[in-house]
Motif scaffolding. Sequence first.
Motif, mmCIF file in Angstrom:
data_model
loop_
_atom_site.group_PDB
_atom_site.id
_atom_site.type_symbol
_atom_site.label_atom_id
_atom_site.label_comp_id
_atom_site.label_asym_id
_atom_site.label_seq_id
_atom_site.Cartn_x
_atom_site.Cartn_y
_atom_site.Cartn_z
ATOM 1 N N GLU A 21 0.808 -1.218 0.000
ATOM 2 C CA GLU A 21 0.000 0.000 0.000
ATOM 3 C C GLU A 21 0.843 1.272 0.000
ATOM 4 O O GLU A 21 0.433 2.294 -0.530
ATOM 5 C CB GLU A 21 -0.947 -0.005 1.199
ATOM 6 C CG GLU A 21 -2.063 -1.028 1.094
ATOM 7 C CD GLU A 21 -2.935 -0.807 -0.131
ATOM 8 O OE1 GLU A 21 -3.283 0.353 -0.417
ATOM 9 O OE2 GLU A 21 -3.265 -1.803 -0.811
ATOM 10 N N ASP A 22 2.019 1.224 0.617
ATOM 11 C CA ASP A 22 2.881 2.409 0.695
ATOM 12 C C ASP A 22 4.126 2.176 -0.144
ATOM 13 O O ASP A 22 5.038 1.460 0.252
ATOM 14 C CB ASP A 22 3.268 2.697 2.146
ATOM 15 C CG ASP A 22 4.049 4.012 2.297
ATOM 16 O OD1 ASP A 22 4.351 4.656 1.262
ATOM 17 O OD2 ASP A 22 4.355 4.385 3.443
ATOM 18 N N THR A 23 4.152 2.770 -1.333
ATOM 19 C CA THR A 23 5.329 2.690 -2.200
ATOM 20 C C THR A 23 5.890 4.090 -2.455
ATOM 21 O O THR A 23 6.513 4.340 -3.479
ATOM 22 C CB THR A 23 4.998 1.990 -3.534
ATOM 23 O OG1 THR A 23 3.923 2.695 -4.185
ATOM 24 C CG2 THR A 23 4.582 0.553 -3.301
ATOM 25 N N SER A 24 5.648 4.989 -1.515
ATOM 26 C CA SER A 24 6.115 6.372 -1.640
ATOM 27 C C SER A 24 7.634 6.431 -1.622
ATOM 28 O O SER A 24 8.318 5.488 -1.194
ATOM 29 C CB SER A 24 5.566 7.219 -0.494
ATOM 30 O OG SER A 24 6.142 6.802 0.743
ATOM 31 N N TYR A 38 2.751 6.616 -8.648
ATOM 32 C CA TYR A 38 2.723 8.004 -9.121
ATOM 33 C C TYR A 38 1.936 8.884 -8.146
ATOM 34 O O TYR A 38 2.342 10.014 -7.840
ATOM 35 C CB TYR A 38 2.110 8.088 -10.519
ATOM 36 C CG TYR A 38 3.102 7.868 -11.628
ATOM 37 C CD1 TYR A 38 4.029 8.861 -11.953
ATOM 38 C CD2 TYR A 38 3.118 6.689 -12.354
ATOM 39 C CE1 TYR A 38 4.949 8.670 -12.965
ATOM 40 C CE2 TYR A 38 4.034 6.493 -13.376
ATOM 41 C CZ TYR A 38 4.954 7.489 -13.673
ATOM 42 O OH TYR A 38 5.869 7.282 -14.679
ATOM 43 N N ALA A 39 0.801 8.372 -7.670
ATOM 44 C CA ALA A 39 -0.024 9.153 -6.757
ATOM 45 C C ALA A 39 0.709 9.462 -5.462
ATOM 46 O O ALA A 39 0.500 10.512 -4.839
ATOM 47 C CB ALA A 39 -1.323 8.397 -6.457
ATOM 48 N N GLN A 40 1.592 8.551 -5.033
ATOM 49 C CA GLN A 40 2.314 8.719 -3.765
ATOM 50 C C GLN A 40 3.715 9.302 -3.960
ATOM 51 O O GLN A 40 4.426 9.487 -2.971
ATOM 52 C CB GLN A 40 2.457 7.355 -3.070
ATOM 53 C CG GLN A 40 1.144 6.721 -2.658
ATOM 54 C CD GLN A 40 1.337 5.354 -2.028
ATOM 55 O OE1 GLN A 40 2.427 4.786 -2.048
ATOM 56 N NE2 GLN A 40 0.274 4.819 -1.463
ATOM 57 N N GLY A 41 4.093 9.595 -5.187
ATOM 58 C CA GLY A 41 5.498 9.906 -5.452
ATOM 59 C C GLY A 41 5.784 11.311 -5.902
ATOM 60 O O GLY A 41 6.616 11.517 -6.787
#
Length: 273
Positions: free
Chosen positions: A69-72, A194-197
């Motif tokens: 879930e967290d790939t930031s 992309y959303a988290q990056g």
Amino acid sequence: MQWALPERWDTGDGFIRWASFGAGPPLVLLHGTPFSSTIWRDIVPALAQRHTVYVWDMLGFGQSESRAEDTSLTRQTEILAALLAHWGVHAPAVIAHDVGGVVALRAMLLHGVEFSALTLINAASVTGWGDGEFFRAVQGHPDVFTMLPPWAMDSLIEAKLRSASHTGLRADALRTYLAQWTRAGGREAFVRQYAQGGEEHSEELQPLLADITIPVHVIWGVEDAWLSVDYARQLLAALPLQTRLTLMPDAGHAVQEDQPGALLVALTEWRIA
């Protein structure tokens, strides 16, 4: 194309795959998005003649777990710091591409991880790397992208990958990069990273860049359609005066794909390869 990462390590949020090659001073390679460690395949054999080369697929990428879930970039930095401890590696030289640049800089400037030298290849770093229309669209409307049918999403991902190369991606490379995003959970992972990056992960770095004390080499494909040479010069201005800039003609964002030989020459001249 054979590119295997035989080692597996559990991050607590999912497993990542990694490998090491050769013997000598440690050298860590960081890929960016939407690629994987596969992007280093053409230059690792030469690098491994003088170094112990470590490669890994970031969480959510390549052969690593795609459902995390967290790939930031903040999480990827934490994983890198933990991986270095797992490997028993201290003060490696680091070569970072694309958003791998943010991960490397965060590790060094915010986590106190020691590097002996840093090479940034068409790397996200100074303000402005998240300004592209595609990046802003995915960050602003991730739900819209997850609603797309698979055929539409796959076409979008392929077009994004193709735009990274100036000379044209080889068919086997394109298939490999696409495969990580078209597997089960892959399309969602593509949107998620992309959303988290975004640039929120590099804001803290900006006032610290000029204080870097290790040798830094910036390498840039001059035909980069994502981050122009003007961006490279902006990065150079933010770094210490002794930072070296090498421009790569006939190369786009994916220098490793377009000009692997010239890239090796540039690294060798800087005594990294």
